[in-house]
Scaffold this active site. Structure first.
Site, mmCIF file in Angstrom:
data_model
loop_
_atom_site.group_PDB
_atom_site.id
_atom_site.type_symbol
_atom_site.label_atom_id
_atom_site.label_comp_id
_atom_site.label_asym_id
_atom_site.label_seq_id
_atom_site.Cartn_x
_atom_site.Cartn_y
_atom_site.Cartn_z
ATOM 1 C CB SER A 75 -0.928 -0.062 1.218
ATOM 2 O OG SER A 75 -1.960 0.857 1.125
ATOM 3 C CG ASP A 135 -6.187 -4.163 -3.299
ATOM 4 O OD1 ASP A 135 -7.005 -3.248 -3.106
ATOM 5 O OD2 ASP A 135 -4.989 -4.083 -2.998
ATOM 6 C CG HIS A 186 -5.552 -2.453 0.260
ATOM 7 N ND1 HIS A 186 -4.587 -2.494 -0.714
ATOM 8 C CD2 HIS A 186 -5.091 -1.581 1.204
ATOM 9 C CE1 HIS A 186 -3.588 -1.679 -0.385
ATOM 10 N NE2 HIS A 186 -3.874 -1.114 0.776
#
Lengths: 405, 405
Positions: free
Chosen positions: A175, A343, A376
């Protein structure tokens, strides 16, 4: 020779967060300079040649405590979907990526010296909006400079200088942590051998910008935010940050995984209770719980600044006059890109774009899209499936001889 | 004979919202009874046989003004993605489904008498939380009873009684409006010939429950909400409702359509301006604008009650002991289900489940999944592609002879 699959993966043990005051102010993209203290942890042993260093970068809500058990009791920063209850680690103070860092793990501390820092602007010990502004003697609050991912990376570079580390065998993160890894490869091409970029992107898509904007607005519309100057007032924007966290949390999960875990199950076994204010569905109660635990351990201004930095991040705009290929021209690090099928906040397409651009430039890049349901949050949860990919990329499993009995 | 495609679709003209006080209190699912005034509009002419009535039901943020130009100046309830600027209708007070209701349109007022009401709990003239509680002389606020979709439908049934209408040729609506149509088919199987259920579901999925819970929490965490008793205090939870609206708005769009429309374009032509508080990206500015315009025209408590009602809606739980098939056993209306490929809030799968359940029961059902990019908002935007499907379903295009010159 012992193969990775038969050797039990271990823990780095009890660790303590350390702090370093950088010798010079960090120059920022916005034009200001900032005196910075960095919170960091290290795991494993630095080789005499100082050539076995992996820098691990955390995401929005993480901190320097990436692996092992914390020496001090603390609220866990393990944010994965159900991380608290899936393995009984609540209260043990395990690092947010403990499943990935340690002896025999993906980032193997039998071979590598892993450095983890709290990012610039953070609330885990590194200088951030809650820190004291030496110019005023009061917390920065809204006077904290607006920072970028490049500023975070400059800070990490300066800390490594303090530690006497020049080159990095790898920079890794998921991320926002993956953005930092990419930024390292672009800013310091001669100092990074490899990057491991997980569930990340070269530029967040507009829907992602929107979720972040809404989360920030939820905080800033809370009157207890007080224009960012809430420190010492006895009031904090917990209500707004709770909303921000709930928005974030749903974007980290997939609709399917929420369906599997919660369905439409009611809180009361019988029927609805005709209430507006109370949670009726289990998923409503779960979200409120997420909000409550998060506001206890996280600073709202750090959320604002970090969210802003990750929305600004745009390799093509910042380094390629709009061209991703041009932005990546200078990269010399080998790249490992991992993305997850479910995701939708950092969709696989962005990783594919980076991979394709690197390959078109003739640079070594490896892309793995893992088919997994948790959205995610997969980068925190799918440790077992990421591990062999990362170990192979880091050349770990060919070199087990030296550790065999 | 004039075919639908050559006849220009017209407007129902200038319309005025009317009001009816129901002769008896409406019995509610929660056990209470409520005296109710209903705001409604009608378009077209009631046939002498009273057999040409279509009831149109609105979604969360709509009102009774579904078609034509409002007699009074008003904020538009046209909420479609870019509805204001796509056709220059801003300020003209067009109804929220004007493209679908009128002479020659999908719900053709040359043949049908269309009735549109503001739903129970609304803030567009029908009794809702802002209405005066006759027991106290003050607005209900948080004392308003918690209502359900079935309660909304009971209210609509009672209004039609006042208007002297027994049977409905069709009930139609999108989203929460589609839930009302389904509820009609289940509650009053002998009184509904057909239902047109667009971008809707028999039960919202857990991610949808979550977005609604977050939106409600954003309102209730705003101190200006004051436990729901904000009327007359000079303070309203605009900040929280703005956040709720922004969350809702993003869920109504698709990531792809936001990408097409906004990309990552900056507000300033040059570079980022290093600001936390100001909008940097055009999409950030757009969302704030949506929040601002919405809070001017909508009541926060109505948002709460309506959102709660749509999350409660669950045909299988409420009417089938957990079985959708059982819940639909009593249905006698023909069903037309329309869903949109990019709608992730009310995904096509839910419509397919309804369709499959009806077909398995031997009941007439038609399902159309329209491939369109605008997400849930498609039901307000893809008028041209819904029109022939609906006209065919309503048998309109075979009967044009009587209107030919």
């Amino acid at each position: 020779m012992t193969s990775a699959s038969t050797r039990a993966a271990g823990s780095v043990g009890v660790v303590e967060t350390r702090y370093a005051d950088l010798p010079a102010p960090v120059p920022l993209d916005c034009g200001r300079e900032l005196p910075v203290r960095v919170a960091y942890e290290t795991y494993g042993t630095l080789s005499p040649e100082r050539d076995n260093v992996i820098l691990v970068c955390h995401a929005l809500s993480g901190d320097a405590h990436a692996a092992g058990q914390s020496a001090k009791p603390r609220e866990s920063a393990r944010d994965g979907f159900g991380a608290e209850d899936r393995d009984g680690t609540a209260g043990k103070g395990l690092g947010w990526w403990d499943g990935m860092i340690g002896p025999g793990k993906a980032f193997d501390t039998d071979r590598y010296f892993v450095v983890s820092t709290n990012l610039l602007g953070g609330c885990g010990g590194t200088t951030g909006p809650a820190s004291i502004d030496p110019a005023t003697g009061r917390p920065y609050g809204a006077d904290f400079p607006v920072i970028t991912v490049a500023d975070m990376v400059r800070t990490e570079r300066a800390l490594l200088d303090v530690l006497g580390i020049g080159r990095l065998a790898a920079v890794a993160g998921g991320s926002l942590g993956g953005m930092q890894a990419l930024q390292w490869a672009v800013t310091y091409p001669d100092q990074v051998d490899a990057v491991v970029v997980i569930a990340s992107t070269h530029a967040l898509h507009p829907q992602g910008l929107s979720w972040n904007a809404i989360a920030r607005d939820a905080i800033m519309r809370d009157p207890d935010w007080q224009g960012g100057r809430y420190y010492g007032t006895g009031r904090r924007p917990d209500a707004g940050m709770g909303v921000a966290r709930m928005v974030g949390h749903v974007t980290y999960l997939s609709a399917a995984s929420m369906g599997d875990r919660f369905g439409r199950r009611l809180q009361s076994s019988a029927d609805v209770r005709y209430t507006i204010t109370d949670a009726e569905f289990q998923v409503e109660s779960y979200l409120r719980h997420q909000a409550e635990t998060f506001v206890r351990r996280f600073d709202a201004n750090t959320y604002l600044y970090t969210s802003r930095a990750l929305t600004y991040f745009d390799l093509a705009r910042q380094h390629g006059d709009g061209s991703l290929a041009k932005a990546l021209e200078s990269v010399r690090a080998r790249a490992l890109l991992i993305a997850f099928s479910s995701d939708w906040l950092y969709p696989p397409q962005a990783s594919r774009e980076i991979h394709d651009a690197l390959r078109a430039l003739g640079k070594p890049s490896e892309l793995h899209v893992i088919d997994a349901p948790y959205g995610h949050d997969c980068f925190l949860l799918e440790e077992a499936r990421q591990t062999p990919i990362i170990r192979a990329f880091l050349g770990l499993d060919e070199n087990d001889e030296e550790e065999a009995p």
